[in-house]
Design a protein around this motif. Structure first.
Motif, PDB file in Angstrom:
ATOM      1  N   THR A 101       0.828  -1.216   0.000  1.00 25.12           N
ATOM      2  CA  THR A 101       0.000   0.000   0.000  1.00 25.12           C
ATOM      3  C   THR A 101       0.858   1.260   0.000  1.00 25.12           C
ATOM      4  N   LEU A 102       1.888   1.299   0.830  1.00 19.82           N
ATOM      5  CA  LEU A 102       2.825   2.424   0.820  1.00 19.82           C
ATOM      6  C   LEU A 102       3.967   2.185  -0.149  1.00 19.82           C
ATOM      7  N   TYR A 103       4.101   0.969  -0.631  1.00 17.66           N
ATOM      8  CA  TYR A 103       5.045   0.643  -1.693  1.00 17.66           C
ATOM      9  C   TYR A 103       4.510  -0.585  -2.412  1.00 17.66           C
ATOM     10  N   LEU A 117      15.494  -2.569   1.066  1.00 19.36           N
ATOM     11  CA  LEU A 117      15.995  -1.251   1.418  1.00 19.36           C
ATOM     12  C   LEU A 117      17.400  -1.002   0.880  1.00 19.36           C
ATOM     13  N   GLN A 118      18.104  -2.064   0.512  1.00 19.61           N
ATOM     14  CA  GLN A 118      19.436  -1.932  -0.081  1.00 19.61           C
ATOM     15  C   GLN A 118      19.378  -1.814  -1.590  1.00 19.61           C
ATOM     16  N   GLY A 119      18.137  -1.832  -2.147  1.00 20.99           N
ATOM     17  CA  GLY A 119      17.974  -1.655  -3.580  1.00 20.99           C
ATOM     18  C   GLY A 119      18.164  -2.907  -4.396  1.00 20.99           C
ATOM     19  N   ALA A 120      18.012  -4.080  -3.760  1.00 14.00           N
ATOM     20  CA  ALA A 120      18.251  -5.336  -4.472  1.00 14.00           C
ATOM     21  C   ALA A 120      16.988  -5.901  -5.113  1.00 14.00           C
ATOM     22  N   SER A 121      15.938  -5.081  -5.244  1.00 13.33           N
ATOM     23  CA  SER A 121      14.702  -5.541  -5.883  1.00 13.33           C
ATOM     24  C   SER A 121      14.088  -4.374  -6.633  1.00 13.33           C
ATOM     25  N   SER A 122      12.875  -4.565  -7.118  1.00 12.89           N
ATOM     26  CA  SER A 122      12.201  -3.488  -7.856  1.00 12.89           C
ATOM     27  C   SER A 122      11.465  -2.537  -6.917  1.00 12.89           C
ATOM     28  N   PHE A 123      11.692  -2.683  -5.646  1.00 15.63           N
ATOM     29  CA  PHE A 123      11.075  -1.838  -4.622  1.00 15.63           C
ATOM     30  C   PHE A 123      11.453  -0.369  -4.833  1.00 15.63           C
ATOM     31  N   GLU A 124      10.447   0.495  -4.796  1.00 15.67           N
ATOM     32  CA  GLU A 124      10.696   1.930  -4.949  1.00 15.67           C
ATOM     33  C   GLU A 124       9.814   2.717  -3.992  1.00 15.67           C
ATOM     34  N   ARG A 125      10.355   3.784  -3.450  1.00 13.73           N
ATOM     35  CA  ARG A 125       9.561   4.723  -2.663  1.00 13.73           C
ATOM     36  C   ARG A 125       8.727   5.563  -3.632  1.00 13.73           C
ATOM     37  N   HIS A 126       7.463   5.763  -3.300  1.00 12.84           N
ATOM     38  CA  HIS A 126       6.585   6.494  -4.201  1.00 12.84           C
ATOM     39  C   HIS A 126       6.366   7.900  -3.632  1.00 12.84           C
ATOM     40  N   HIS A 127       7.192   8.839  -4.079  1.00 17.02           N
ATOM     41  CA  HIS A 127       7.182  10.174  -3.498  1.00 17.02           C
ATOM     42  C   HIS A 127       5.857  10.900  -3.756  1.00 17.02           C
ATOM     43  N   GLY A 128       5.233  10.648  -4.898  1.00 18.86           N
ATOM     44  CA  GLY A 128       3.944  11.280  -5.169  1.00 18.86           C
ATOM     45  C   GLY A 128       2.882  10.841  -4.185  1.00 18.86           C
ATOM     46  N   LEU A 129       2.905   9.566  -3.816  1.00 19.62           N
ATOM     47  CA  LEU A 129       1.952   9.059  -2.826  1.00 19.62           C
ATOM     48  C   LEU A 129       2.211   9.685  -1.471  1.00 19.62           C
TER      49      LEU A 129
END
Length: 281
Positions: A17-19, A139-151
């Motif tokens: 939901t938040l990511y 959190l180390q960037g080893a996946s497609s995980f991204e922070r959604h700044h617009g959200l």
């Protein structure tokens, strides 16, 4: 949507939901099955997982898995037909299933991973270790995980509401560490860790209604796991937004159905704009 004018409190979920991350499950299954008894079947499990998420399997998101009989049912109807992993009907007596083996709702990719772990007997300690490792690698960037700044900007701008609350089943301190790394902790008036949803969600909403003098329709819950985040709120008369990128057999019709965080950010902007500006007298 006229009902948005009444919303005073929004309940947010964390994972999904938040990511959003559509690849973490591959690493999670690798940690569970990359070696040992089932190590040679990892590619098979990954293919099954893709089929479950993409709607190409006989079961998927919105269905229930029963570890005691290794079967699936659809929806919440206790008379639903039991089917095996190939979709073949099976005669299963509910009384024949061990009480201590709880059924699992396939609400999101995390719960599907849990289904694989239950099916193949992965111990709880190993599951938790794999979960923590995947979270760390996100959190180390080893996946497609991204922070959604617009959200996050849209959540921060919800200043015409009474409260913005985050409820997550993740325990402290790991949940706090993850939310801190997302840089979104300050967006919420309250954060509840170890929320024990779905039961905890119902209890929390009931307390909100009593302590804040709210009506049920003034509370909006946003989440990707319908059974945990939405069913308890819908039961008490609240509003619901389901955010999921996956096809589903889920029979309930929520107030809003979204697929992406871009869509969720836009909805929150609309919510803010529907609320009258509170004037200080």
């Amino acid at each position: 949507m006229d009902w948005m004018e009444d919303i005073e409190v929004v309940l947010f979920d964390l994972d999904g939901t938040l990511y959003q991350d559509k690849t973490f499950y591959k690493r999670y299954l690798e940690l569970l099955f990359g070696q040992g008894e089932h190590g040679g079947r990892l590619n098979e499990f990954l293919a099954d997982m893709d089929a479950l998420l993409e709607g190409r399997h006989t079961s998927g998101i919105g269905d229930w898995y029963h570890p005691g009989s290794d079967t699936w049912t659809r929806g919440t109807d206790p008379a639903s037909v039991y089917r095996d992993w190939l979709g073949e009907e099976k005669v299963v007596s509910p009384h024949s299933q061990p009480v201590e083996i709880a059924s699992i709702y396939a609400g999101d990719a995390w719960s599907l991973c849990g289904i694989f772990a239950a099916k193949y007997g992965v111990k709880a300690e190993q599951r938790q270790q794999a979960f923590q490792q995947v979270r760390k690698e996100m959190l180390q960037g080893a996946s497609s995980f991204e922070r959604h700044h617009g959200l996050y900007e849209a959540i921060g701008n919800l200043n015409r509401l009474r409260k913005r609350i985050l409820l997550t089943n993740s325990p402290e301190p790991s949940g706090r560490e993850f939310i801190t790394a997302l840089a979104c902790m300050e967006l919420f008036d309250d954060i509840v860790y170890g929320a024990e949803k779905p039961v905890g969600m119902e209890h929390y909403m009931s307390a909100l209604l009593a302590n804040e003098g709210l009506r049920p329709e003034q509370i909006l819950s946003i989440g990707d796991h319908a059974w945990n985040d939405l069913y308890p709120v819908r039961k008490l008369g609240g509003r619901t937004v389901w955010v999921s990128p996956y096809p589903s057999s889920e029979p309930q019709q929520w107030d809003v159905r979204l697929s992406t965080l871009d869509e969720l950010a836009a909805l929150l902007v609309d919510l803010q704009n529907t609320k009258p500006i509170k004037r200080v007298v």
